[in-house]
Write an enzyme that holds these catalytic residues in place. Structure first.
Site, PDB file in Angstrom:
ATOM      1  CG  ASP A 175      71.458-132.192  76.680  1.00  0.00           C
ATOM      2  OD1 ASP A 175      71.931-132.994  77.516  1.00  0.00           O
ATOM      3  OD2 ASP A 175      70.358-131.629  76.827  1.00  0.00           O
ATOM      4  CG  ASP A 201      92.547-135.867  87.934  1.00  0.00           C
ATOM      5  OD1 ASP A 201      92.757-134.739  87.468  1.00  0.00           O
ATOM      6  OD2 ASP A 201      91.748-136.671  87.420  1.00  0.00           O
ATOM      7  CG  ASP A 207      92.913-140.391  87.860  1.00  0.00           C
ATOM      8  OD1 ASP A 207      93.821-140.382  88.712  1.00  0.00           O
ATOM      9  OD2 ASP A 207      92.551-139.381  87.238  1.00  0.00           O
ATOM     10  CG  ASP A 258      89.417-139.116  88.985  1.00  0.00           C
ATOM     11  OD1 ASP A 258      89.709-138.965  87.786  1.00  0.00           O
ATOM     12  OD2 ASP A 258      89.361-140.218  89.534  1.00  0.00           O
ATOM     13  CG  ASP A 291     109.723-144.247  64.825  1.00  0.00           C
ATOM     14  OD1 ASP A 291     108.823-143.940  64.032  1.00  0.00           O
ATOM     15  OD2 ASP A 291     110.914-144.395  64.482  1.00  0.00           O
ATOM     16  CD  GLU A 337     100.067-140.891  65.784  1.00  0.00           C
ATOM     17  OE1 GLU A 337      99.750-139.717  65.499  1.00  0.00           O
ATOM     18  OE2 GLU A 337     101.013-141.493  65.234  1.00  0.00           O
ATOM     19  CG  ASP A 391      91.578-132.563  82.313  1.00  0.00           C
ATOM     20  OD1 ASP A 391      90.938-133.574  82.639  1.00  0.00           O
ATOM     21  OD2 ASP A 391      91.214-131.408  82.587  1.00  0.00           O
ATOM     22  CG  PHE A 414     102.768-145.516  67.022  1.00  0.00           C
ATOM     23  CD1 PHE A 414     102.498-146.774  66.517  1.00  0.00           C
ATOM     24  CD2 PHE A 414     102.327-145.204  68.287  1.00  0.00           C
ATOM     25  CE1 PHE A 414     101.797-147.717  67.256  1.00  0.00           C
ATOM     26  CE2 PHE A 414     101.626-146.131  69.041  1.00  0.00           C
ATOM     27  CZ  PHE A 414     101.359-147.394  68.529  1.00  0.00           C
ATOM     28  CD  GLU A 429     101.675-140.597  59.871  1.00  0.00           C
ATOM     29  OE1 GLU A 429     101.046-139.516  59.934  1.00  0.00           O
ATOM     30  OE2 GLU A 429     102.685-140.843  60.562  1.00  0.00           O
ATOM     31  CG  HIS A 470     108.191-146.493  60.058  1.00  0.00           C
ATOM     32  ND1 HIS A 470     108.859-145.725  60.988  1.00  0.00           N
ATOM     33  CD2 HIS A 470     108.191-147.767  60.547  1.00  0.00           C
ATOM     34  CE1 HIS A 470     109.252-146.499  61.978  1.00  0.00           C
ATOM     35  NE2 HIS A 470     108.867-147.738  61.740  1.00  0.00           N
ATOM     36  CG  ASP A 503     106.940-141.738  58.813  1.00  0.00           C
ATOM     37  OD1 ASP A 503     107.580-142.733  58.396  1.00  0.00           O
ATOM     38  OD2 ASP A 503     107.244-141.128  59.858  1.00  0.00           O
ATOM     39  CB  CYS A 539     111.565-140.280  61.890  1.00  0.00           C
ATOM     40  SG  CYS A 539     111.185-140.974  60.271  1.00  0.00           S
TER      41      CYS A 539
END
Length: 670
Positions: A122, A153, A161, A172, A359, A362, A397, A416, A420, A480, A482, A652
């Site tokens: 939580d 960071d 890091d 961090d 490519d 991702e 981040d 890549f 997918e 590929h 795609d 692509c």
């Protein structure tokens, strides 16, 4: 949960004992009794709880208890002591005539010790959760979660890091999981006792543990003061070099914060589960090591890397700027900005002419109850764009992960565009609320086909939460997935449609035009590739090639229907023809409209340069007709010279970072 602990007691002497609230001391009365003992009695101060097992038969009040061979004295304490030796328990042993044969005295000091984590997920570290030492999936599951600290960071000298064994910035800490040591007891532990935190050698490769020095006294030299102005003092406790280390006992009612850092993602040799132990050690004889008398443990699971499907809203779009893609870039800028999203352009000094943004990388993310951030997966292709994911994306981040194929041949299938993910689906009653990863490989019976490297496949399978599907894509020259499929959002049914390239749909459309008297309409009008519909339709070799291509796509269609639980009504066929090139592998005959970019309800579709009837491209008209029923708008982008001729299209040459799923991966029923 009661933690039993066997305790040896010697008659004729006093023994100082440190015990922990929640444990139960087990004293074998027969083993500790003087010879010829037949009876015993127990006397204790208030606060000491004791009982005999098995329970003795009823005796007169204050009468000695018969000593059986299996008599065990069970001692427990409900509250921590305020000072050492606060409580006392004595045992007297008697002979046949109830004469006293000996006496054992225990001076008891009690402490509360709890190593705590966010076991109920939580976002808060609760006290002594009974489930903290195990990990289960599902909305009713439990167990703490750990992020891989794969962002940066640092201000100078970019580095992930997790590649440094110190905390350089307080910011961090939010990338780590808080673990709290809560203690209550006297001001100090009895002499020789100590608390030690420890991990196994296997787990040590995957985590580090830091602690907050907190209220402890530090040496306030000028250097320390200068350093502390930017960073608090968070000494390293556990690492691959330090498997065990003593941690301070602060006395009284106290809490000490620890920060657990994930170092590696799930993979073939790592299931993501980590155990951290805290032991209370008791001194033995001089010259001998201490022995543990109490151990508390917590279990973490490292968060998986999660991909985001086309049905999630975009955040920002990435494209490359090259010396020859002005027309493409202009169309993309107009589409992205009019859709209300950010466009980020990788300029030529960074891409060095490599335009294939999809490519190289991702986008995904990692998630926990306390923090989440995007993580880019860098492909093994390592073209001229290879520095972009690390140099341009890695930052505060924004994490980075790569898989390097050290002993494998990297092929086009490791780019890549061949990676997918589907939208969420339910298949035969099994839910995939985060969708399923889709990759392309060689046909199962191929002996010399190309495959995605094992190191990448192992990584994808190990994440567990988006169980991969392998399609047959080696029939394509680039190879590929795609190139023949994508997903678009839909307002009905499953919330999406699968779009598949279909030579059959292309020939059906073109023959219908020919039958209506438009056989002389031209593809690629004004280009050197200009050709009439009549010429296309009489090309028997091209028809044969497309029959083969359609059979390859149909094989994948059946796999997708089975693995995603789709019906034919969930699939839309797009009119796209192919041609066979090197090694009888296929490429799109004209710009491949399925290789699109999906931005909410706006689609950036490769401009197909199809035959024009009544002033309108019939392929564009067909595409718009198919998509308008789903509430989607098509924008056709000219990628012919800069992408199509180099065997790629809009998808692509672009990439989209999307919002995260609302669904929490740990709620999966696995």
């Amino acid at each position: 949960m009661i933690h039993p602990r066997t305790l040896r007691v010697d008659y004729g002497k006093s023994t100082k004992v440190l015990c922990v609230v929640g444990t139960e001391l087990h004293v074998n009365m027969n083993r500790s009794a003087p010879p010829s003992s037949k009876f015993f009695s127990v006397k204790c101060s208030p606060g000491v709880q004791h009982r005999i097992s098995p329970p003795p038969q009823e005796t007169a009040p204050l009468s000695p208890i018969p000593l059986n061979g299996n008599s065990v004295l069970l001692i427990s304490m409900a509250h921590a002591s305020q000072y050492e030796n606060e409580s006392k328990l004595s045992v007297k042993y008697y002979g046949e005539n109830e004469e006293v044969l000996g006496k054992a005295v225990l001076h008891l000091t009690t402490v509360e010790i709890s190593l705590d984590v966010d076991a109920d997920r939580d976002g808060h570290v609760e006290k002594n959760n009974p489930n903290k030492g195990s990990w289960t999936w599902g909305p009713s599951g439990h167990g703490a979660i750990l992020l891989v600290n794969c962002d940066s960071d640092r201000i100078y000298g970019k580095k992930r890091d997790c590649e440094q064994d110190y905390i350089s910035r307080v910011s961090d800490l939010k990338d780590m999981s808080l673990m709290i040591l809560r203690t209550r007891g006297p001001a100090r532990l009895p002499e020789g006792y100590k608390l030690t935190m420890h991990i196994s050698q296997g787990d040590a490769e995957s985590i580090r543990v830091f602690r907050s020095r907190g209220a402890e006294t530090t040496n306030n030299t000028l250097m320390n003061l200068f350093y502390s102005a930017f960073v608090k003092d968070y000494p390293l406790v556990l690492s691959s070099e330090v498997l065990s280390q003593e941690v301070p006992y602060l006395g009284g009612l106290a809490e000490m914060n620890f920060y657990v850092e994930g170092l590696r993602f799930l993979d073939k040799d790592f299931d993501g589960l980590i155990t951290i132990n805290l032991s209370l050690l008791e001194p033995t004889c001089p010259g001998f090591p201490e022995t543990p008398i109490f151990t508390d443990k917590v279990v973490f699971r490292v968060a998986p890397w999660i991909m985001t499907p086309n049905t999630l809203n975009p955040v920002e779009v990435f494209v490359c700027s090259t010396s020859d893609n002005y027309q493409f870039l202009k169309g993309m800028q107009k589409l992205v900005l009019s859709s209300g999203y950010k466009l980020k352009v990788c300029h030529e000094y960074m891409n060095r002419g490599d335009r294939w943004m999809q490519d190289e990388l991702e986008f995904g993310y990692i998630d926990s109850p306390h923090h989440r951030f995007p993580v880019v997966l860098d492909s093994p292709r390592d073209g001229e764009l290879k520095d972009f994911p690390y140099q341009a994306l890695l930052g505060p981040d924004f994490g980075y992960v790569e898989r390097v194929a050290r002993n494998e041949v990297v092929s086009s299938l490791d780019s890549f565009g061949n990676l997918e993910v589907s939208p969420p689906v339910t298949v035969n009653g099994k839910n995939y609320p985060l969708g399923r990863i889709i990759i392309g490989v060689a046909f199962p019976t191929a002996t010399q086909g190309r495959n995605m490297t094992r190191v990448v496949q192992d990584f994808l399978w190990a994440q567990k939460v988006q169980e991969p599907i392998a399609l047959f894509s080696d029939w394509l020259l680039v190879g590929h997935v795609d190139e023949f499929m994508t997903f678009v959002p839909a307002p009905d049914r499953k919330g999406f449609r699968l779009l598949l390239a279909s030579p059959d749909a292309g020939y059906k459309l073109f023959r219908g035009l020919q039958n209506d008297g438009h056989g002389q309409a031209k593809m690629f009008e004004g280009e050197t590739e200009e050709i009439t519909l009549d010429e296309i339709l009489k090309d028997e070799n091209l028809q044969a090639e497309n029959n083969y291509v359609q059979s390859c796509i149909d094989w994948n269609r059946d796999v997708l229907k089975k693995e995603l639980g789709l019906d034919d009504e969930d699939i839309i066929d797009l009119p796209i023809l192919f041609k066979l090139l090197e090694e009888n592998r296929a490429a799109a005959y004209y710009p491949d409209m399925v290789n699109m970019i999906v931005l909410g309800k706006n689609l950036g579709v490769p401009k197909p340069f199809g035959p024009r009837v009544n002033g309108r491209c019939v392929l564009e008209a067909e595409m718009c007709s198919l998509m308008e029923g789903l509430g989607l708008r098509c924008t056709f982008i000219d990628d012919f010279a800069a992408y199509h001729k180099f065997l790629g299209e809009v998808h692509c040459g672009s990439n989209v970072r999307r919002e995260f799923f609302d669904f929490k991966w740990w709620n999966l029923e696995l």
